[in-house]
Design a protein around this motif. Structure first.
Motif, PDB file in Angstrom:
ATOM      1  N   GLU A 238       0.819  -1.212   0.000  1.00  0.00           N
ATOM      2  CA  GLU A 238       0.000   0.000   0.000  1.00  0.00           C
ATOM      3  C   GLU A 238       0.854   1.262   0.000  1.00  0.00           C
ATOM      4  OE1 GLU A 238      -2.753  -0.097   3.252  1.00  0.00           O
ATOM      5  OE2 GLU A 238      -3.404  -2.148   2.835  1.00  0.00           O
ATOM      6  N   ASP A 239       2.158   1.094   0.007  1.00  0.00           N
ATOM      7  CA  ASP A 239       3.084   2.218   0.033  1.00  0.00           C
ATOM      8  C   ASP A 239       3.434   2.616  -1.404  1.00  0.00           C
ATOM      9  OD1 ASP A 239       5.431   3.888   0.344  1.00  0.00           O
ATOM     10  OD2 ASP A 239       5.637   3.052   2.364  1.00  0.00           O
ATOM     11  N   PRO A 240       3.396   3.911  -1.730  1.00  0.00           N
ATOM     12  CA  PRO A 240       3.750   4.342  -3.099  1.00  0.00           C
ATOM     13  C   PRO A 240       5.119   3.880  -3.565  1.00  0.00           C
ATOM     14  CG  PRO A 240       2.736   6.149  -1.885  1.00  0.00           C
ATOM     15  CD  PRO A 240       2.954   5.045  -0.890  1.00  0.00           C
ATOM     16  N   VAL A 241       6.066   3.650  -2.647  1.00  0.00           N
ATOM     17  CA  VAL A 241       7.402   3.233  -3.072  1.00  0.00           C
ATOM     18  C   VAL A 241       7.389   1.877  -3.748  1.00  0.00           C
ATOM     19  CG1 VAL A 241       8.498   4.548  -1.222  1.00  0.00           C
ATOM     20  CG2 VAL A 241       8.032   2.125  -0.878  1.00  0.00           C
ATOM     21  N   SER A 242       6.357   1.063  -3.498  1.00  0.00           N
ATOM     22  CA  SER A 242       6.291  -0.279  -4.087  1.00  0.00           C
ATOM     23  C   SER A 242       6.122  -0.242  -5.602  1.00  0.00           C
ATOM     24  CB  SER A 242       5.140  -1.073  -3.471  1.00  0.00           C
ATOM     25  OG  SER A 242       3.883  -0.489  -3.783  1.00  0.00           O
ATOM     26  N   LYS A 243       5.785   0.940  -6.141  1.00  0.00           N
ATOM     27  CA  LYS A 243       5.594   1.086  -7.593  1.00  0.00           C
ATOM     28  C   LYS A 243       6.719   1.893  -8.228  1.00  0.00           C
ATOM     29  CE  LYS A 243       1.439  -0.823  -7.424  1.00  0.00           C
ATOM     30  NZ  LYS A 243       1.361  -1.110  -5.981  1.00  0.00           N
ATOM     31  N   GLN A 244       7.779   2.124  -7.484  1.00  0.00           N
ATOM     32  CA  GLN A 244       8.847   2.998  -7.962  1.00  0.00           C
ATOM     33  C   GLN A 244       9.770   2.282  -8.948  1.00  0.00           C
ATOM     34  OE1 GLN A 244       9.164   6.257  -7.297  1.00  0.00           O
ATOM     35  NE2 GLN A 244      10.992   6.399  -8.582  1.00  0.00           N
ATOM     36  N   PRO A 245      10.007   2.860 -10.130  1.00  0.00           N
ATOM     37  CA  PRO A 245      10.973   2.271 -11.073  1.00  0.00           C
ATOM     38  C   PRO A 245      12.409   2.575 -10.664  1.00  0.00           C
ATOM     39  CG  PRO A 245      10.041   4.276 -11.993  1.00  0.00           C
ATOM     40  CD  PRO A 245       9.305   4.020 -10.695  1.00  0.00           C
ATOM     41  N   CYS A 246      13.347   1.976 -11.376  1.00  0.00           N
ATOM     42  CA  CYS A 246      14.767   2.201 -11.117  1.00  0.00           C
ATOM     43  C   CYS A 246      15.186   3.602 -11.572  1.00  0.00           C
ATOM     44  CB  CYS A 246      15.620   1.185 -11.886  1.00  0.00           C
ATOM     45  SG  CYS A 246      15.430  -0.530 -11.383  1.00  0.00           S
ATOM     46  N   TYR A 247      16.381   3.991 -11.127  1.00  0.00           N
ATOM     47  CA  TYR A 247      17.074   5.145 -11.698  1.00  0.00           C
ATOM     48  C   TYR A 247      17.963   4.598 -12.823  1.00  0.00           C
ATOM     49  CZ  TYR A 247      16.101   8.305  -7.701  1.00  0.00           C
ATOM     50  OH  TYR A 247      15.520   9.108  -6.745  1.00  0.00           O
ATOM     51  N   PRO A 248      17.500   4.593 -14.054  1.00  0.00           N
ATOM     52  CA  PRO A 248      18.268   3.929 -15.121  1.00  0.00           C
ATOM     53  C   PRO A 248      19.644   4.522 -15.376  1.00  0.00           C
ATOM     54  CG  PRO A 248      16.480   5.236 -16.041  1.00  0.00           C
ATOM     55  CD  PRO A 248      16.268   5.208 -14.559  1.00  0.00           C
ATOM     56  N   ASN A 249      19.809   5.822 -15.101  1.00  0.00           N
ATOM     57  CA  ASN A 249      21.090   6.469 -15.380  1.00  0.00           C
ATOM     58  C   ASN A 249      22.002   6.564 -14.164  1.00  0.00           C
ATOM     59  OD1 ASN A 249      20.250   7.008 -18.070  1.00  0.00           O
ATOM     60  ND2 ASN A 249      19.173   8.855 -17.389  1.00  0.00           N
ATOM     61  N   LEU A 250      21.516   6.076 -13.021  1.00  0.00           N
ATOM     62  CA  LEU A 250      22.293   6.203 -11.790  1.00  0.00           C
ATOM     63  C   LEU A 250      22.689   4.871 -11.182  1.00  0.00           C
ATOM     64  CD1 LEU A 250      20.306   9.060  -9.975  1.00  0.00           C
ATOM     65  CD2 LEU A 250      22.374   9.274 -11.355  1.00  0.00           C
ATOM     66  N   CYS A 251      21.846   3.863 -11.339  1.00  0.00           N
ATOM     67  CA  CYS A 251      22.056   2.597 -10.656  1.00  0.00           C
ATOM     68  C   CYS A 251      22.733   1.573 -11.557  1.00  0.00           C
ATOM     69  CB  CYS A 251      20.716   2.044 -10.163  1.00  0.00           C
ATOM     70  SG  CYS A 251      20.860   0.477  -9.274  1.00  0.00           S
ATOM     71  N   SER A 252      23.836   0.999 -11.078  1.00  0.00           N
ATOM     72  CA  SER A 252      24.568  -0.006 -11.861  1.00  0.00           C
ATOM     73  C   SER A 252      23.814  -1.325 -11.938  1.00  0.00           C
ATOM     74  CB  SER A 252      25.951  -0.234 -11.244  1.00  0.00           C
ATOM     75  OG  SER A 252      25.820  -0.705  -9.897  1.00  0.00           O
ATOM     76  N   MET A 253      22.817  -1.506 -11.059  1.00  0.00           N
ATOM     77  CA  MET A 253      22.041  -2.744 -11.040  1.00  0.00           C
ATOM     78  C   MET A 253      20.638  -2.552 -11.621  1.00  0.00           C
ATOM     79  SD  MET A 253      23.027  -4.123  -7.206  1.00  0.00           S
ATOM     80  CE  MET A 253      22.438  -2.633  -6.388  1.00  0.00           C
ATOM     81  N   SER A 254      20.406  -1.423 -12.289  1.00  0.00           N
ATOM     82  CA  SER A 254      19.057  -1.089 -12.733  1.00  0.00           C
ATOM     83  C   SER A 254      18.582  -1.971 -13.887  1.00  0.00           C
ATOM     84  CB  SER A 254      18.997   0.380 -13.161  1.00  0.00           C
ATOM     85  OG  SER A 254      19.736   0.579 -14.355  1.00  0.00           O
ATOM     86  N   THR A 255      17.269  -2.043 -14.028  1.00  0.00           N
ATOM     87  CA  THR A 255      16.622  -2.720 -15.151  1.00  0.00           C
ATOM     88  C   THR A 255      15.727  -1.685 -15.815  1.00  0.00           C
ATOM     89  OG1 THR A 255      16.618  -4.789 -13.888  1.00  0.00           O
ATOM     90  CG2 THR A 255      15.223  -4.697 -15.863  1.00  0.00           C
ATOM     91  N   PRO A 256      16.266  -0.924 -16.769  1.00  0.00           N
ATOM     92  CA  PRO A 256      15.515   0.194 -17.361  1.00  0.00           C
ATOM     93  C   PRO A 256      14.185  -0.211 -17.984  1.00  0.00           C
ATOM     94  CG  PRO A 256      17.832   0.334 -17.936  1.00  0.00           C
ATOM     95  CD  PRO A 256      17.631  -1.012 -17.296  1.00  0.00           C
TER      96      PRO A 256
END
Length: 266
Positions: A238-256
């Motif tokens: 129920e927390d908005p953070v549960s729908k947060q996408p990655c930071y594609p340009n900042l995170c080395s582990m991201s899945t854009p």
């Protein structure tokens, strides 16, 4: 953590010294994308804040990192105790964040959060949660007191912050802490690390171990974060953070390509 008031006083005392005030003065830019400062003026979004950590800050980084190092390496297993540990003064903030990444590796969301919980418990003397519950029942005073302590004590971890007025159960009180630009999120650039290694375990620790409700609301637009002592956190789904996408340009582990950060889903 909040149940260590003597440590808080050390931070408050240090912050009041002329040397500390000088160290916190903003510096000129040292290159593209980097702003030189200590802990009072975070860089704008898109630019990296550079901190000038002193011996006390590095000691805290080392203490936490050495505890976390036992869980690094993935597989859900602790690192053998007999392996040689780095000295406290050999750690800096980047190596602290790197340990966090290694703790995440090979673990589910729940396992990451449990690892942080064990680290936090290991930093406290036996019986500390029970003592905290007796000293700080969930009253307005306890919420405001812990908010005041958070600002100096967590400076090394999250950067500059300030106590703010919030509304809890219809009552306005100064039990909020506004983190201006979270150092941990800025350094990692990882939504999953923010949620699984900081937000959720910290909320759960205060709410369930200490009996003092805490909700943390990170703002992924500007990397600020609001902590609200006294407010019961919502379930993750129920927390908005549960729908947060990655930071594609900042995170080395991201899945854009993913609409939601994969680290929030397993």
């Amino acid at each position: 953590m909040a149940p260590l008031p003597m440590v808080e006083l050390c931070f408050a005392t240090r912050a009041a010294t002329p040397a500390a005030a000088a160290a916190c003065s903003p510096r000129r830019r040292r290159g593209p994308g980097v702003v030189r400062c200590a802990a009072t003026a975070p860089a704008p979004m898109g630019e990296k804040t550079e901190y000038r950590d002193g011996p006390l800050e590095r000691a805290f980084m080392g203490l936490f990192a050495r505890k976390m190092e036992r869980f690094a390496g993935g597989g859900g297993k602790k690192k053998p105790e007999k392996e040689k540990e780095k000295a406290v003064w050999e750690w800096d903030y980047e190596s602290f964040v790197d340990v966090s990444r290694r703790v995440m590796a090979g673990r589910t969301r729940a396992q990451q959060q449990e690892a942080v919980r064990e680290v936090l418990l290991s930093m406290l003397p036996a019986g500390a949660p029970e003592q905290f519950r007796r000293l700080f029942p969930p009253t307005r005073w306890a919420c405001e007191f812990n908010a005041a302590l958070t600002v100096p004590f967590f400076r090394w971890l999250v950067g500059p912050s300030e106590v703010v007025e919030v509304e809890v159960a219809g009552v306005k009180q100064r039990s909020g802490v506004l983190i201006k630009k979270c150092r941990y999120l800025e350094s990692s650039g990882c939504v999953g690390m923010c949620v699984n290694m900081c937000k959720i375990p910290t909320q759960d620790f205060f709410t369930n171990e200490f009996g003092l409700p805490l909700t943390m609301n990170p703002n992924f637009e500007d990397m600020s974060c609001e902590m609200i002592y006294g407010q019961v956190p919502p379930p993750l789904e129920e927390d908005p953070v549960s729908k947060q996408p990655c930071y594609p340009n900042l995170c080395s582990m991201s899945t854009p390509s993913a609409s939601v950060c994969p680290k929030l889903q397993n």
